[in-house]
Design a protein around this motif. Structure first.
Motif, PDB file in Angstrom:
ATOM      1  N   LEU A 286       0.831  -1.201   0.000  1.00 27.88           N
ATOM      2  CA  LEU A 286       0.000   0.000   0.000  1.00 27.88           C
ATOM      3  C   LEU A 286       0.869   1.256   0.000  1.00 27.88           C
ATOM      4  O   LEU A 286       0.620   2.199  -0.753  1.00 27.88           O
ATOM      5  CB  LEU A 286      -0.917  -0.007   1.221  1.00 27.88           C
ATOM      6  CG  LEU A 286      -1.847   1.201   1.374  1.00 27.88           C
ATOM      7  CD1 LEU A 286      -2.864   1.264   0.244  1.00 27.88           C
ATOM      8  CD2 LEU A 286      -2.547   1.170   2.729  1.00 27.88           C
ATOM      9  N   LEU A 287       1.923   1.264   0.818  1.00 31.48           N
ATOM     10  CA  LEU A 287       2.811   2.426   0.879  1.00 31.48           C
ATOM     11  C   LEU A 287       3.596   2.597  -0.417  1.00 31.48           C
ATOM     12  O   LEU A 287       3.783   3.711  -0.910  1.00 31.48           O
ATOM     13  CB  LEU A 287       3.770   2.278   2.065  1.00 31.48           C
ATOM     14  CG  LEU A 287       3.127   2.371   3.457  1.00 31.48           C
ATOM     15  CD1 LEU A 287       4.113   1.928   4.534  1.00 31.48           C
ATOM     16  CD2 LEU A 287       2.635   3.788   3.733  1.00 31.48           C
ATOM     17  N   VAL A 288       4.058   1.498  -0.990  1.00 32.17           N
ATOM     18  CA  VAL A 288       4.833   1.565  -2.228  1.00 32.17           C
ATOM     19  C   VAL A 288       3.966   2.082  -3.373  1.00 32.17           C
ATOM     20  O   VAL A 288       4.392   2.926  -4.163  1.00 32.17           O
ATOM     21  CB  VAL A 288       5.429   0.180  -2.576  1.00 32.17           C
ATOM     22  CG1 VAL A 288       5.948   0.148  -4.009  1.00 32.17           C
ATOM     23  CG2 VAL A 288       6.569  -0.163  -1.622  1.00 32.17           C
ATOM     24  N   ARG A 289       2.748   1.580  -3.478  1.00 28.41           N
ATOM     25  CA  ARG A 289       1.858   2.017  -4.560  1.00 28.41           C
ATOM     26  C   ARG A 289       1.493   3.494  -4.430  1.00 28.41           C
ATOM     27  O   ARG A 289       1.052   4.117  -5.401  1.00 28.41           O
ATOM     28  CB  ARG A 289       0.595   1.155  -4.584  1.00 28.41           C
ATOM     29  CG  ARG A 289       0.810  -0.270  -5.094  1.00 28.41           C
ATOM     30  CD  ARG A 289      -0.513  -0.993  -5.229  1.00 28.41           C
ATOM     31  NE  ARG A 289      -0.346  -2.366  -5.677  1.00 28.41           N
ATOM     32  CZ  ARG A 289      -0.236  -2.744  -6.956  1.00 28.41           C
ATOM     33  NH1 ARG A 289      -0.252  -1.827  -7.911  1.00 28.41           N
ATOM     34  NH2 ARG A 289      -0.092  -4.012  -7.278  1.00 28.41           N
ATOM     35  N   ASN A 290       1.653   4.038  -3.232  1.00 29.11           N
ATOM     36  CA  ASN A 290       1.330   5.445  -2.987  1.00 29.11           C
ATOM     37  C   ASN A 290       2.555   6.207  -2.507  1.00 29.11           C
ATOM     38  O   ASN A 290       2.460   7.110  -1.677  1.00 29.11           O
ATOM     39  CB  ASN A 290       0.193   5.536  -1.968  1.00 29.11           C
ATOM     40  CG  ASN A 290      -1.093   4.934  -2.494  1.00 29.11           C
ATOM     41  OD1 ASN A 290      -1.798   5.542  -3.266  1.00 29.11           O
ATOM     42  ND2 ASN A 290      -1.360   3.707  -2.101  1.00 29.11           N
ATOM     43  N   ALA A 291       3.730   5.830  -3.029  1.00 23.18           N
ATOM     44  CA  ALA A 291       4.987   6.452  -2.597  1.00 23.18           C
ATOM     45  C   ALA A 291       4.931   7.970  -2.762  1.00 23.18           C
ATOM     46  O   ALA A 291       4.468   8.483  -3.786  1.00 23.18           O
ATOM     47  CB  ALA A 291       6.154   5.877  -3.399  1.00 23.18           C
ATOM     48  N   GLY A 292       5.397   8.668  -1.720  1.00 24.17           N
ATOM     49  CA  GLY A 292       5.414  10.126  -1.748  1.00 24.17           C
ATOM     50  C   GLY A 292       4.133  10.767  -1.277  1.00 24.17           C
ATOM     51  O   GLY A 292       4.061  11.992  -1.114  1.00 24.17           O
ATOM     52  N   ILE A 293       3.105   9.966  -1.044  1.00 29.82           N
ATOM     53  CA  ILE A 293       1.809  10.479  -0.587  1.00 29.82           C
ATOM     54  C   ILE A 293       1.611  10.093   0.870  1.00 29.82           C
ATOM     55  O   ILE A 293       1.810   8.929   1.246  1.00 29.82           O
ATOM     56  CB  ILE A 293       0.657   9.912  -1.431  1.00 29.82           C
ATOM     57  CG1 ILE A 293       0.791  10.389  -2.879  1.00 29.82           C
ATOM     58  CG2 ILE A 293      -0.698  10.288  -0.854  1.00 29.82           C
ATOM     59  CD1 ILE A 293      -0.189   9.747  -3.817  1.00 29.82           C
ATOM     60  N   VAL A 294       1.228  11.060   1.692  1.00 32.70           N
ATOM     61  CA  VAL A 294       0.966  10.780   3.106  1.00 32.70           C
ATOM     62  C   VAL A 294      -0.397  10.100   3.227  1.00 32.70           C
ATOM     63  O   VAL A 294      -1.427  10.669   2.833  1.00 32.70           O
ATOM     64  CB  VAL A 294       0.987  12.076   3.939  1.00 32.70           C
ATOM     65  CG1 VAL A 294       0.662  11.754   5.401  1.00 32.70           C
ATOM     66  CG2 VAL A 294       2.345  12.759   3.839  1.00 32.70           C
ATOM     67  N   LEU A 295      -0.390   8.870   3.733  1.00 31.00           N
ATOM     68  CA  LEU A 295      -1.631   8.133   3.968  1.00 31.00           C
ATOM     69  C   LEU A 295      -1.989   8.259   5.439  1.00 31.00           C
ATOM     70  O   LEU A 295      -1.167   7.968   6.312  1.00 31.00           O
ATOM     71  CB  LEU A 295      -1.461   6.661   3.595  1.00 31.00           C
ATOM     72  CG  LEU A 295      -1.131   6.368   2.124  1.00 31.00           C
ATOM     73  CD1 LEU A 295      -0.978   4.876   1.911  1.00 31.00           C
ATOM     74  CD2 LEU A 295      -2.195   6.929   1.206  1.00 31.00           C
ATOM     75  N   ASP A 296      -3.211   8.706   5.723  1.00 31.32           N
ATOM     76  CA  ASP A 296      -3.583   8.888   7.122  1.00 31.32           C
ATOM     77  C   ASP A 296      -3.915   7.556   7.773  1.00 31.32           C
ATOM     78  O   ASP A 296      -4.120   6.540   7.103  1.00 31.32           O
ATOM     79  CB  ASP A 296      -4.750   9.875   7.260  1.00 31.32           C
ATOM     80  CG  ASP A 296      -6.003   9.427   6.531  1.00 31.32           C
ATOM     81  OD1 ASP A 296      -6.472   8.298   6.787  1.00 31.32           O
ATOM     82  OD2 ASP A 296      -6.513  10.184   5.699  1.00 31.32           O
ATOM     83  N   HIS A 297      -3.954   7.585   9.112  1.00 31.16           N
ATOM     84  CA  HIS A 297      -4.182   6.352   9.859  1.00 31.16           C
ATOM     85  C   HIS A 297      -5.484   5.667   9.446  1.00 31.16           C
ATOM     86  O   HIS A 297      -5.520   4.453   9.260  1.00 31.16           O
ATOM     87  CB  HIS A 297      -4.220   6.649  11.366  1.00 31.16           C
ATOM     88  CG  HIS A 297      -2.937   7.167  11.918  1.00 31.16           C
ATOM     89  ND1 HIS A 297      -2.677   8.506  12.076  1.00 31.16           N
ATOM     90  CD2 HIS A 297      -1.822   6.523  12.343  1.00 31.16           C
ATOM     91  CE1 HIS A 297      -1.471   8.666  12.580  1.00 31.16           C
ATOM     92  NE2 HIS A 297      -0.916   7.486  12.745  1.00 31.16           N
ATOM     93  N   ALA A 298      -6.567   6.442   9.306  1.00 36.18           N
ATOM     94  CA  ALA A 298      -7.866   5.856   8.982  1.00 36.18           C
ATOM     95  C   ALA A 298      -7.845   5.148   7.632  1.00 36.18           C
ATOM     96  O   ALA A 298      -8.400   4.060   7.479  1.00 36.18           O
ATOM     97  CB  ALA A 298      -8.949   6.943   8.995  1.00 36.18           C
ATOM     98  N   THR A 299      -7.178   5.745   6.645  1.00 33.83           N
ATOM     99  CA  THR A 299      -7.081   5.133   5.320  1.00 33.83           C
ATOM    100  C   THR A 299      -6.328   3.812   5.384  1.00 33.83           C
ATOM    101  O   THR A 299      -6.748   2.806   4.801  1.00 33.83           O
ATOM    102  CB  THR A 299      -6.385   6.088   4.333  1.00 33.83           C
ATOM    103  OG1 THR A 299      -7.198   7.244   4.132  1.00 33.83           O
ATOM    104  CG2 THR A 299      -6.152   5.400   2.991  1.00 33.83           C
ATOM    105  N   ILE A 300      -5.211   3.812   6.101  1.00 29.36           N
ATOM    106  CA  ILE A 300      -4.412   2.586   6.190  1.00 29.36           C
ATOM    107  C   ILE A 300      -5.181   1.495   6.920  1.00 29.36           C
ATOM    108  O   ILE A 300      -5.217   0.343   6.475  1.00 29.36           O
ATOM    109  CB  ILE A 300      -3.068   2.867   6.884  1.00 29.36           C
ATOM    110  CG1 ILE A 300      -2.251   3.868   6.064  1.00 29.36           C
ATOM    111  CG2 ILE A 300      -2.280   1.572   7.072  1.00 29.36           C
ATOM    112  CD1 ILE A 300      -0.967   4.321   6.735  1.00 29.36           C
TER     113      ILE A 300
END
Length: 236
Positions: free
Chosen positions: A173-187
């Motif tokens: 999930l983090l790699v597919r969205n590299a450079g984008i801050v993912l919030d706790h709720a989304t993760i």
């Protein structure tokens, strides 16, 4: 075919009630009373998902987890536990469990968590979030990481990393969205299908696991904490 569930619970009343509820919900359920039977059934007829009570006589749920993970079995595992201390829950996650439900539980919560675990066989990307990582038919690459989602393998440079199911899916999930801050709720929604609330340590625990496996002496840290928001993967 309906999803198959292997349920191991030594309390007869809970086992029968949960078996009936799961069956009515549309699952194909095999219910056993202890860890020995659970391992025997898992080896003979691997289920789509396991539901294991932590405290069972003989081989308990944690031991079943450890045995299956040591054998390379990555079947999703939901733990049922009466233990409410954070350390006890971390022990279950550390043994290889993917999620847990604390007794007494609402059966609807069990259903929701099972749906989330089964969805994770094809983890997606949050709606509205662009996909900046380079994606090919067989691999996903970003920040010096290369992942093969089909084979569930990942490398940092030439070094292959050994990840659990949850660790792999969180990293993907983090790699597919590299450079984008993912919030706790989304993760939480994408990985667990459920927001554990502001006091939960689940996500922090798994980020810690990933950092220990990803980071090497002299190499830049890849997973960064954005205080009060979430996490982002980038190579500084």
């Amino acid at each position: 075919m309906p999803p198959t569930v292997l349920l191991a619970e030594d309390d007869r009343a809970i086992r029968h009630a949960l078996e009936r509820a799961l069956t009515l919900e549309g699952y194909q359920v095999t219910a056993v009373a202890d860890g020995v039977e659970a391992l025997a059934h898992a080896h003979r007829t691997p289920p789509d998902v396991l539901v294991l009570d932590v405290m069972m006589p003989g081989i308990d749920g944690l031991q079943v987890c450890r045995v299956l993970r040591a054998e390379g079995d990555r079947t999703p595992i939901l733990m049922l536990t009466a233990l409410v201390e954070t350390a006890d829950r971390i022990a279950g996650l550390d043994a290889g469990a993917d999620d847990y439900v604390v007794k007494p539980f609402d059966v609807e919560e069990v259903f929701a968590r099972l749906r989330a675990l089964l969805r994770r066989t094809n983890p997606g990307i949050p709606a509205g979030v662009p996909k900046p990582a380079a994606v090919t038919e067989r691999s996903v690459e970003a920040a010096g990481l290369r992942m093969d989602p089909q084979a569930r393998r990942v490398w940092r440079g030439e070094r292959e990393l050994e990840l659990t199911r949850t660790e792999f899916e969180l990293l993907e999930l983090l790699v597919r969205n590299a450079g984008i801050v993912l919030d706790h709720a989304t993760i939480y929604d994408r990985i667990w299908g459920y927001d554990f609330g502001p006091g939960s340590k689940n996500l922090a625990v798994y980020v810690g696991y990933l950092r220990r496996k990803l980071d090497a002496p002299g190499a830049p840290q890849l997973i960064h904490t954005v205080r009060g928001v979430g996490y982002v993967l980038r190579e500084d």
